[in-house]
Design an enzyme around this catalytic site. Structure first.
Site, short mmCIF file in Angstrom:
data_model
loop_
_atom_site.label_atom_id
_atom_site.label_comp_id
_atom_site.label_asym_id
_atom_site.label_seq_id
_atom_site.Cartn_x
_atom_site.Cartn_y
_atom_site.Cartn_z
N HIS A 20 -16.70 32.38 -48.65
CA HIS A 20 -17.10 31.04 -48.19
C HIS A 20 -18.58 30.99 -47.78
O HIS A 20 -19.21 29.93 -47.81
CB HIS A 20 -16.27 30.61 -46.99
CG HIS A 20 -14.88 30.13 -47.30
ND1 HIS A 20 -13.89 30.98 -47.72
CD2 HIS A 20 -14.33 28.88 -47.24
CE1 HIS A 20 -12.77 30.27 -47.91
NE2 HIS A 20 -13.01 29.00 -47.62
N CYS B 33 -17.83 37.26 -46.88
CA CYS B 33 -16.73 36.30 -46.99
C CYS B 33 -17.20 35.35 -48.08
O CYS B 33 -18.35 34.87 -48.04
CB CYS B 33 -16.52 35.55 -45.68
SG CYS B 33 -15.43 34.12 -45.82
N ASP C 280 -8.34 32.74 -53.89
CA ASP C 280 -8.95 32.80 -52.55
C ASP C 280 -8.04 31.99 -51.62
O ASP C 280 -7.15 31.27 -52.08
CB ASP C 280 -10.36 32.19 -52.60
CG ASP C 280 -11.03 32.13 -51.23
OD1 ASP C 280 -11.03 33.16 -50.52
OD2 ASP C 280 -11.54 31.06 -50.84
N SER C 281 -8.31 32.09 -50.32
CA SER C 281 -7.54 31.29 -49.37
C SER C 281 -7.91 29.81 -49.44
O SER C 281 -7.21 28.98 -48.88
CB SER C 281 -7.81 31.79 -47.95
OG SER C 281 -9.19 31.66 -47.66
N CYS D 114 -11.92 36.95 -52.65
CA CYS D 114 -11.75 36.80 -51.21
C CYS D 114 -11.75 38.18 -50.58
O CYS D 114 -10.92 39.03 -50.92
CB CYS D 114 -10.41 36.09 -50.93
SG CYS D 114 -9.97 36.01 -49.20
N GLU E 158 -14.87 24.58 -45.50
CA GLU E 158 -13.72 23.85 -46.06
C GLU E 158 -13.88 22.34 -45.87
O GLU E 158 -13.36 21.56 -46.65
CB GLU E 158 -12.40 24.32 -45.42
CG GLU E 158 -11.96 25.70 -45.88
CD GLU E 158 -11.41 25.75 -47.31
OE1 GLU E 158 -10.80 24.76 -47.76
OE2 GLU E 158 -11.61 26.78 -47.99
N1 DGL Z 1 -12.97 33.51 -48.37
C1 DGL Z 1 -12.26 34.44 -47.57
C2 DGL Z 1 -12.96 35.80 -47.58
O1 DGL Z 1 -13.76 36.09 -48.45
C3 DGL Z 1 -11.86 34.12 -46.16
C4 DGL Z 1 -11.52 32.78 -45.66
C5 DGL Z 1 -10.35 32.74 -44.69
O2 DGL Z 1 -10.46 33.14 -43.52
O3 DGL Z 1 -9.30 32.29 -45.15
O4 DGL Z 1 -12.71 36.62 -46.72
#
Ligand code: DGL
Length: 284
Positions: free
Chosen positions: A187, A185, A11-12, A74, A153
């Protein structure tokens, strides 16, 4: 044949930990090797080409560490690169979008589904296509919520500032009368308490994490890749960002059994041939 190799997941940043959590719950015997690209976070506002390049680097790095499958934890990476990742490596690849769409279509009663995600995910129309593939007669109302990921984050799930932003993002979806909301997302499940309060109790929140874990389960079973080693699995969490910050958020969301967290430098991820852990990094 039983397979002791870890599941590679990326993931990011910390968002994919929601998927890791669900996989650990469903497959407690499996090992996870996770990469959070916190050093280049966020991905959501970036052009798809750039996200794709990052994703291919990380996938190659994970494969160089001998993972038996890849979980694209992600949404933004999935919309930019999942086909390329699957083409580049001969291991099973599991994403989060189809599982999330499936669960939402199952959950809705009034056929009005909301989707929240990053700008990249919402602009891609990937969920519209996923819902269409299911042949479901539903209306999808989408909204990008780019600010959410920064709060996650930082480990902030309840500040006044966040609540104000959440109300601004989500009120229009409430007004649209959706009875189901896809957290598009990885997150966002960490904000599900707040999102539920704003949306109201009658709206079903769909996190793709649990559904994705079921896909991981079934992919491992059908490829005969389950780990049967009776020893306690050791997970490894690598971040291209600050490991202390990652640890704080990971412990918060995954509990003290997170296992090893280490820094990996972006150069190592990039130069897979010379993949090595960042000098001076320590297990924390
Ligand atoms: N967790 C990432 C997703 O599912 C996105 C977070 C980011 O913008 O880096 O899209």
């Amino acid at each position: 044949m039983p397979d002791d190799r870890p599941i590679g997941m990326f993931d990011s940043g910390v968002g994919g930990l929601t998927v890791a959590r669900a996989v650990i719950d469903l497959l407690p015997n499996e090992r996870i090797l996770y990469v959070g690209d916190n050093g280049r976070f966020p991905y959501g506002p970036r052009p798809l080409e750039e996200i794709r390049a990052f994703a291919l680097e990380i996938a190659a790095f994970l494969v160089s560490r001998e993972v038996k499958m890849l979980v694209v934890a992600c949404n933004s990476i999935e919309v930019a690169a999942i086909e390329d990742v699957a083409r580049a490596h001969g291991v099973p690849v599991v994403g989060v979008i189809d599982p999330g769409a499936r669960a939402a279509v199952r959950a809705t009663r009034n056929h009005q589904i909301g989707l929240i995600g990053t700008q990249a995910t919402v602009d891609s129309g990937a969920y519209d296509r996923a819902v269409a593939r299911l042949g479901a007669d539903v209306r999808l109302v989408s909204r990008a919520c780019p600010a959410f990921v920064d709060f996650v984050e930082r480990g902030d799930t309840s500040s006044e500032e966040l609540r104000t932003i959440a109300t601004g993002y989500l009120e229009p979806l409430r007004t649209e009368g959706v009875d189901t909301l896809i957290l598009g997302c990885t997150h966002y499940p960490m904000l599900s308490g707040l999102i539920q309060v704003v949306m109201g109790d009658d709206v079903v929140l769909v996190s793709s994490a649990e559904e994705t874990a079921k896909d991981v389960y079934s992919a491992l079973v059908s490829a005969d890749l389950l780990r049967t080693n009776p020893s306690e699995p050791r997970h490894e969490f690598l971040t291209t960002g600050d490991p202390e910050q990652f640890r704080a958020v990971a412990h918060h969301f995954l509990g003290p059994k997170v296992g090893g967290i280490r820094a990996v430098d972006v150069g190592s991820v990039r130069g897979v041939e010379t993949a090595r852990l960042a000098r001076g990094s320590t297990w924390i």
